[in-house]
Design a protein around this motif. Structure first.
Motif, short mmCIF file in Angstrom:
data_model
loop_
_atom_site.label_atom_id
_atom_site.label_comp_id
_atom_site.label_asym_id
_atom_site.label_seq_id
_atom_site.Cartn_x
_atom_site.Cartn_y
_atom_site.Cartn_z
N PRO B 117 6.79 -2.85 2.28
CA PRO B 117 5.70 -3.87 2.03
C PRO B 117 5.79 -4.24 0.68
O PRO B 117 6.13 -3.97 -0.21
CB PRO B 117 4.37 -3.16 2.24
CG PRO B 117 4.64 -1.66 1.84
CD PRO B 117 6.21 -1.40 2.11
N GLY B 118 5.77 -5.59 0.47
CA GLY B 118 5.40 -6.62 -0.64
C GLY B 118 3.93 -6.94 -0.80
O GLY B 118 3.18 -6.40 -0.19
N LYS B 119 3.92 -7.35 -2.27
CA LYS B 119 2.31 -7.63 -2.38
C LYS B 119 1.75 -8.69 -1.76
O LYS B 119 2.58 -9.46 -1.10
CB LYS B 119 2.50 -8.36 -3.85
CG LYS B 119 2.89 -7.44 -5.03
CD LYS B 119 2.88 -8.18 -6.33
CE LYS B 119 3.54 -7.56 -7.49
NZ LYS B 119 3.51 -8.59 -8.64
N GLY B 120 0.58 -8.51 -1.28
CA GLY B 120 0.02 -9.78 -0.62
C GLY B 120 0.31 -9.65 1.11
O GLY B 120 0.16 -10.55 1.38
N GLY B 121 0.83 -8.46 1.52
CA GLY B 121 1.07 -8.45 2.98
C GLY B 121 2.19 -8.63 3.39
O GLY B 121 2.67 -8.80 4.66
N TYR B 139 5.84 -14.55 7.30
CA TYR B 139 4.73 -15.29 6.88
C TYR B 139 3.52 -14.76 7.63
O TYR B 139 3.69 -13.58 8.33
CB TYR B 139 4.95 -16.85 7.36
CG TYR B 139 6.25 -17.51 7.15
CD1 TYR B 139 6.43 -17.32 5.56
CD2 TYR B 139 7.31 -18.03 7.80
CE1 TYR B 139 7.86 -18.09 5.19
CE2 TYR B 139 8.35 -18.47 7.41
CZ TYR B 139 8.52 -18.39 5.96
OH TYR B 139 9.84 -18.99 5.60
N GLY B 140 2.32 -15.18 7.08
CA GLY B 140 1.07 -14.40 7.54
C GLY B 140 1.10 -12.98 6.88
O GLY B 140 1.75 -13.09 5.68
N SER B 141 0.39 -12.30 7.55
CA SER B 141 0.62 -10.84 6.83
C SER B 141 1.67 -10.18 7.69
O SER B 141 1.44 -9.63 8.76
CB SER B 141 -0.52 -10.00 7.02
OG SER B 141 -0.24 -8.77 6.71
N PHE B 143 3.81 -7.93 6.90
CA PHE B 143 3.67 -6.41 6.99
C PHE B 143 2.93 -5.79 8.25
O PHE B 143 3.38 -4.97 9.16
CB PHE B 143 2.71 -5.95 5.68
CG PHE B 143 2.70 -4.31 5.87
CD1 PHE B 143 3.80 -3.35 5.68
CD2 PHE B 143 1.52 -3.69 5.89
CE1 PHE B 143 3.55 -2.04 5.75
CE2 PHE B 143 1.18 -2.23 6.27
CZ PHE B 143 2.32 -1.60 5.88
N LEU B 144 1.68 -6.49 8.60
CA LEU B 144 0.88 -5.99 9.79
C LEU B 144 1.65 -6.27 10.90
O LEU B 144 1.67 -5.72 12.02
CB LEU B 144 -0.46 -6.45 9.65
CG LEU B 144 -1.34 -6.18 8.56
CD1 LEU B 144 -2.61 -6.72 8.67
CD2 LEU B 144 -1.52 -4.61 8.52
N ASP B 161 7.20 3.19 0.34
CA ASP B 161 6.03 2.87 -0.92
C ASP B 161 6.80 2.62 -2.19
O ASP B 161 7.14 3.66 -2.73
CB ASP B 161 5.04 4.11 -0.83
CG ASP B 161 4.05 3.89 -1.75
OD1 ASP B 161 3.67 2.47 -2.35
OD2 ASP B 161 3.42 4.74 -2.26
N LEU B 165 10.07 -2.23 -5.09
CA LEU B 165 10.44 -3.19 -4.00
C LEU B 165 9.32 -3.98 -3.39
O LEU B 165 9.52 -4.75 -2.82
CB LEU B 165 10.89 -2.10 -2.91
CG LEU B 165 12.24 -1.35 -3.45
CD1 LEU B 165 12.45 -0.71 -2.11
CD2 LEU B 165 13.40 -2.34 -3.94
N SER B 166 8.12 -3.83 -4.03
CA SER B 166 7.10 -4.67 -3.51
C SER B 166 7.01 -5.84 -4.38
O SER B 166 6.28 -6.88 -4.08
CB SER B 166 5.67 -3.84 -3.91
OG SER B 166 5.19 -3.91 -5.36
N ASP B 168 8.45 -8.94 -5.30
CA ASP B 168 9.40 -10.08 -4.86
C ASP B 168 9.10 -11.11 -6.09
O ASP B 168 7.70 -11.01 -6.46
CB ASP B 168 9.11 -10.72 -3.47
CG ASP B 168 7.60 -10.70 -3.06
OD1 ASP B 168 6.83 -10.15 -3.50
OD2 ASP B 168 7.39 -11.70 -2.20
#
Lengths: 210, 210
Positions: B117-121, B139-141, B143-144, B161, B165-166, B168
């Motif tokens: 995962p990156g910051k902000g989904g 785009y959007g989230s 990650f989800l 985790d 790497l989160s 960017d």
């Protein structure tokens, strides 16, 4: 080993004020503290000390010892460390994404000092095997401070790389990480109050800036 | 396995424009790409494809194959995946904090899909064992999205985790992490141009907003 949680409730987290009122922030920091304590307990940490000042009101039902000290954060922690023989895990109260697995992994490292960096040069967790041979220096770039202090004291260092532990909840955009990756009291609190706004850029919480 | 790096140079990283001019941003994204490719090579990844459009000019000295596709990010990647049999590691070009150790660890996981995962989904890296049984939705989230897609396809998922790497590099405050935790070309570029401002809050890079 013991865990030490520095805790401030009174007028806490002013940088969250665009999203939460003073009353909400004080309610919220207590919920984050509860989630941190839960994860420590789930990891099997039996001794938990909460370092605070008399006006901060640690909830009485928490299975933790309240240590009062009126000095500033660095001085208070350094006084605490100077009297301790056991390894100490200093963990910030605004890390609601912490899970028991993180704690177990950190305290199992063989290095003298484990540092968990936070966003923007912070130190979100530090585990010190020999507290009498260390002192802390928060604020500024505490991550670099702590690497340097460890180096001066000839301590070996492990830098623990975790997105979830790098995310201390300081600014409104941090709240979205609780919706995405959180659990417990703090996630319930945030999801009740905020929706997530997504688009081409990073997701944010939706709130009125007015 | 193969690595796939989606790459855009032309007018890249507009959210960095408070800190870097268009020309600097285009120079900088190329340096970040070089650091990502270096870490992949150091991890022993032999096949590296760079997915881009004809107007983006991938440097000729990189030991990588340029794959041209005029479609948008999702469509281009999904076309690519549909033709692949080998496990694919999709890694973003704006992850200059990535080290060979991260790559080795990610590709050694036994789950069907590894999501970083990156910051902000966001999804900063995704490793898909069977590309014909997966599609991406950035785009959007994302990650989800990617957790849901994996679930629909009955793929096991490992969420990797990592703070490094989160991160960017999208916004000016991300640049400070390169000063603190970076290496290679991108660190040299940022440290030459910016100082770090520290105080009570998170460290930032110093730049004029004028």
């Amino acid at each position: 080993m013991k865990a030490l949680i520095p805790y401030k409730k009174k007028n806490a987290k002013s940088r969250l004020s665009p999203a939460l009122t003073l009353e909400e922030r004080e309610e919220f920091v207590e919920l984050m503290l509860r989630d941190v304590v839960s994860s420590l307990q789930e990891a099997g940490v039996k001794e938990i000390d909460i370092l605070t000042t008399p006006d901060n009101g640690v909830p009485k039902d928490l299975q933790a010892t309240v240590v009062l000290n009126e000095h500033d954060l660095n001085e208070a922690i350094n006084e605490y460390l100077s009297h301790e023989q056991k390894p100490i895990l200093i963990i910030m109260a605004d890390l609601p994404l912490v899970r028991a697995e993180h704690i177990k992994e950190i305290i199992s490292k063989t290095e003298d000092v484990v540092i968990v960096p936070g966003k923007g040069g912070g130190t979100n967790i530090i585990f010190v095997k020999d507290p009498s041979n260390f002192h802390v220096k928060y604020y500024g770039s505490s991550f670099l401070n702590h690497c340097n202090i460890a180096n001066d004291r000839k301590c070996s260092v492990y830098v623990y790389d975790s997105f979830l532990l790098s995310t201390d909840i300081d600014e409104p955009h941090d709240l979205v990480e609780i919706i995405l990756h959180g659990h417990g009291n703090s996630r319930e609190y945030v999801t009740e109050r905020f929706d997530m706004e997504t688009g081409m850029a990073r997701a944010k919480i939706a709130y009125s800036d007015a």
